[in-house]
Design an enzyme around this catalytic site. Structure first.
Site, PDB file in Angstrom:
ATOM      1  N   ARG A 128       0.841  -1.181  -0.053  1.00 53.07           N
ATOM      2  CA  ARG A 128       0.064  -0.038   0.099  1.00 53.07           C
ATOM      3  C   ARG A 128       0.789   1.196   0.022  1.00 53.07           C
ATOM      4  NH1 ARG A 128      -1.691   0.887   4.497  1.00 53.07           N
ATOM      5  NH2 ARG A 128      -1.028  -0.895   5.453  1.00 53.07           N
ATOM      6  N   TYR A 180      -2.304  -3.367  -6.558  1.00 55.55           N
ATOM      7  CA  TYR A 180      -1.704  -4.075  -5.415  1.00 55.55           C
ATOM      8  C   TYR A 180      -2.626  -4.205  -4.315  1.00 55.55           C
ATOM      9  CZ  TYR A 180       0.993  -6.578  -1.923  1.00 55.55           C
ATOM     10  OH  TYR A 180       1.350  -7.665  -1.118  1.00 55.55           O
ATOM     11  N   LYS A 203      -9.551  -2.354   2.314  1.00 57.34           N
ATOM     12  CA  LYS A 203      -9.100  -1.099   3.021  1.00 57.34           C
ATOM     13  C   LYS A 203     -10.049   0.207   2.631  1.00 57.34           C
ATOM     14  CE  LYS A 203      -6.869  -3.574   5.762  1.00 57.34           C
ATOM     15  NZ  LYS A 203      -5.639  -4.056   5.386  1.00 57.34           N
ATOM     16  N   HIS A 263      -9.961  -2.493  11.812  1.00 57.04           N
ATOM     17  CA  HIS A 263      -8.788  -3.387  11.462  1.00 57.04           C
ATOM     18  C   HIS A 263      -8.682  -4.459  12.341  1.00 57.04           C
ATOM     19  CE1 HIS A 263      -4.444  -3.502   9.883  1.00 57.04           C
ATOM     20  NE2 HIS A 263      -5.258  -4.214   9.062  1.00 57.04           N
ATOM     21  N   SER A 319      -0.682  -3.387  10.440  1.00 60.08           N
ATOM     22  CA  SER A 319      -0.524  -4.239   9.448  1.00 60.08           C
ATOM     23  C   SER A 319       0.780  -5.073   9.638  1.00 60.08           C
ATOM     24  CB  SER A 319      -0.361  -3.490   8.162  1.00 60.08           C
ATOM     25  OG  SER A 319      -1.512  -2.667   7.790  1.00 60.08           O
ATOM     26  N   CYS A 329       1.488  -7.205  11.869  1.00 58.36           N
ATOM     27  CA  CYS A 329       1.834  -7.328  13.319  1.00 58.36           C
ATOM     28  C   CYS A 329       1.043  -8.702  13.979  1.00 58.36           C
ATOM     29  CB  CYS A 329       1.344  -5.968  14.031  1.00 58.36           C
ATOM     30  SG  CYS A 329       2.673  -4.777  13.363  1.00 58.36           S
ATOM     31  N   ASP A 376      -8.825  -9.862   9.388  1.00 58.02           N
ATOM     32  CA  ASP A 376      -8.251  -8.357   8.985  1.00 58.02           C
ATOM     33  C   ASP A 376      -9.209  -7.252   9.287  1.00 58.02           C
ATOM     34  OD1 ASP A 376      -6.108  -6.939   8.011  1.00 58.02           O
ATOM     35  OD2 ASP A 376      -7.215  -6.472   6.172  1.00 58.02           O
ATOM     36  N   ARG A 380       2.433 -12.134  -0.530  1.00 54.89           N
ATOM     37  CA  ARG A 380       0.941 -12.476   0.068  1.00 54.89           C
ATOM     38  C   ARG A 380       0.504 -13.551  -0.571  1.00 54.89           C
ATOM     39  NH1 ARG A 380      -1.231  -8.749   4.080  1.00 54.89           N
ATOM     40  NH2 ARG A 380       0.400  -7.308   4.759  1.00 54.89           N
TER      41      ARG A 380
END
Ligand code: GTP
Ligand code: SPV
Ligand code: MN
Length: 590
Positions: free
Chosen positions: A73, A201, A210, A230, A253, A255, A278, A375
């Site tokens: 991002r 992406y 998001k 989130h 993100s 974590c 998420d 990912r």
């Protein structure tokens, strides 16, 4: 055909001028055809839409290599366009809506010449749920279409849900020319519109994620009295009683959300069920409890570090291939087996590897095989621990909320807030070290309230007040906990083993929720007594325990300075209660 949708699509097509318009139907057969087109698409440099992988290793899987400048991002190119700048707040880049539209419209003008415009009707949430929302995304990327299939409930039948109301969230996307100088992710919360150009992406391009489910939805939640967060959603079943306790967990993100959402408990007697990794949409139910649904239908998770040791459930999910294809983006490739590889997947490094850009890899180069933000995209329905409540239209009732961050020091392993309001204060002042999930410097501490800094679609001062207000409507507010799996020793090694062992902390929280054990009061919150944390089988001395739970006044002095500087940006808009909490903490600690 619903006129409002048709008309919007016509307008966007008139602007972007594609050769063809294709309405996504949502059938298995269609996905197969799209994948085939993706495989045959010409390669531009290292970029590759799809490469078929060995289905014996990861069933029904494909490798995607994005453009090397388009791997995460881009927060600096992401804007929230509200008529007044103050309404976007200091946490967002801002542009005046008319000006923003005029600027990106130039970039969209003719951008799909020679390409196909795909129209994806999709739903965030189970269409049966009163909390679900219908959307339309337009895109010129096949990778995005296939990803949206996996990540949302997509298909023509969603058009019926939109019905004659014409009420839907709009997302216009084009990869443009992938030039970062012409890359913008623009949000218009008042109009329920996202315009994204120049990136293919993840969170930049899968607009249901998001862009809509957090930035636009958080704005809607503020208007309508709910929360878009989130957060993961997980259930923990006590096998003896058969009772399940539901948790929400917010972490910035990269974590640990995905890992925690399907944790394989180290302690006997419990089963963890997964509902989301998420995003959570959270409403106050008629009984005054919080209820959460996951608006997504898949996982877009970090590959490096995922293995049979750290996350066996995810490995099973990735190998299933039962529902929809599984995509790997920017991982390495083991050419002997034609299967994806990333750091941490196996102890033994395969002898013949291509790196994430498709070049032969050798250890001497010192380079990584997989991009650190590589990912996988996989359907949640392939997850063996998927909760049977996953599609429950009402969502699940929440007993506790966890907040975490990545902190080498300062923040203890676990700490419980005194109550909801104190929890909101602590969450609003959360800090975390930056990761590779977003472009920019890695490893610097930044304030990341509720793990929402890059995702809150309005002024965060108003967001904090909204959190306080939601708490005020609850008859039975969940307990709020703060965790840090990432504390390091002087050698720079993680002190806490993390992963499966994190369940020991979950167990402590469950006991706290049930009220069966006491806790030790400190200025920053309530912490476990050594005797109450199950550490059996771990080599953690009382001394190490004390290190994990240390509240070091010098470190906290710095922490408070960081919080004050962050709060300072909001001026008079910040709820005063938050400053009072800081002042109190200062008096007690320094
Ligand atoms: P986003 O998808 O970006 O929102 O990330 P996420 O929060 O879901 O993070 P994820 O679970 O994918 O983990 C990110 C990285 O942290 C991976 O490399 C993991 O291996 C690592 N990680 C996860 N849990 C732990 C933990 O308990 N301890 C340590 N040391 N690392 C962890
Ligand atoms: C994150 O960065 O928090 C992610 C990946 O979950 S993305 O979809 O790119 O936002
Ligand atoms: Mn995320």
């Amino acid at each position: 055909m619903i006129r409002a949708v048709e008309q919007w699509v016509e307008e966007q097509a008139a602007l972007s001028k594609p050769d063809k318009i294709y309405w996504v139907q949502g059938t298995e057969d269609e996905i197969r055809r799209l994948i085939e087109i993706g495989i045959s698409e010409e390669k531009t440099g290292p970029h590759q839409t799809f490469r078929e992988l060995n289905h014996q290793v990861f069933a029904h899987s494909y490798l995607h290599r994005s453009h090397p400048n388009d791997v995460a991002r881009t927060e600096q190119l992401t804007f929230v366009c509200t008529p007044k700048k103050e309404d976007a707040g200091p946490n967002n880049n801002w542009m005046e809506p008319k000006e923003a539209k005029a600027m990106v419209s130039k970039l969209f003008d003719g951008c799909m010449r020679g390409r196909t415009l795909y129209v994806i009707p999709y739903m965030m949430g189970n269409p049966e749920s009163p909390y679900a929302k219908p959307c339309i995304q337009i895109t010129d990327s096949i990778y995005v279409v296939v990803s949206m299939y996996i990540m949302t409930r997509a298909g023509r039948k969603i058009l019926e849900r939109i019905g004659s109301s014409g009420n839907f969230v709009k997302g216009l996307h084009s990869i443009g020319d992938l030039d970062p100088n012409r890359r913008y992710i623009m949000h218009f919360p008042q109009e329920g519109l996202v315009m994204s150009v120049g990136s293919g992406y993840g969170g930049n391009a899968l607009l249901g994620k998001k862009c809509f489910s957090l930035r636009i939805a958080s704005y809607q939640g503020h208007q309508e009295g709910w929360l878009a967060e989130h957060m993961i959603i997980m259930g923990v079943e006590d096998k003896k009683t058969g009772e399940t306790m539901y948790f929400l967990g917010a972490f910035p993100s990269a974590c640990g959300k995905t890992n925690l959402a399907m944790i394989d408990p180290i302690l006997e007697g419990y089963t963890v069920t997964t509902l989301g990794d998420d995003i959570a949409w959270i409403n106050v139910g008629p009984d005054g409890r919080l209820y959460a649904i996951n608006p997504e239908a898949g996982f877009f998770g970090v590959a490096p570090g995922t293995s049979d040791e750290t996350n066996p459930q995810m490995m099973k999910t990735l190998k299933s291939g039962r529902v929809y294809p599984t995509l790997f983006t920017n991982t390495g490739l083991d050419t002997d087996t034609n299967s994806p590889w990333w750091e941490g997947l196996t102890d033994r490094v395969p002898p013949h590897l291509l790196d994430w850009q498709g070049n032969p890899w050798n250890a001497a180069s010192g380079k990584v095989v997989a991009h650190p933000n590589s990912r996988f995209t996989v359907s949640a329905y392939n997850c063996p621990t998927l909760s049977k409540e996953f599609d429950n239209p009402k969502g699940v009732p929440i007993s506790a909320i966890l907040f975490g961050g990545r902190r080498s020091d300062t923040v203890p392993l676990v700490c419980e807030s005194f109550d909801w309001r104190h929890g909101v204060f602590k969450a609003s002042s959360l800090g975390s070290e930056t990761t590779t999930a977003a472009a920019g410097q890695v490893g610097v501490v930044r304030r990341d309230p509720m793990a929402m800094l890059p995702f809150c679609g309005y002024n965060m001062a108003d967001y904090f007040r909204h959190w306080m207000n939601v708490g005020g409507r609850l008859k039975n507010p969940p307990k709020i906990f703060f965790v840090n799996w990432f504390k390091k020793d002087v050698q720079g090694k993680f002190i806490w083993p993390g992963f499966r062992d994190n369940f020991r902390i979950i167990k402590w929280m469950m006991d706290r929720v049930k009220g069966t054990i006491p806790a030790r009061e400190t200025p920053i919150g309530l912490m476990p007594n050594y005797a109450d944390l199950n550490l059996t089988g771990l080599d953690i001395s009382k001394e190490t325990f004390d290190k994990l739970f240390e509240v070091n006044p010098d470190e906290w002095k710095k922490e408070i300075e960081g919080i004050e500087a962050f709060y300072g940006q909001f001026g008079a808009r910040l709820p005063q209660q938050l400053t009072r909490y800081v002042d109190k903490l200062k008096k007690q600690i320094i």
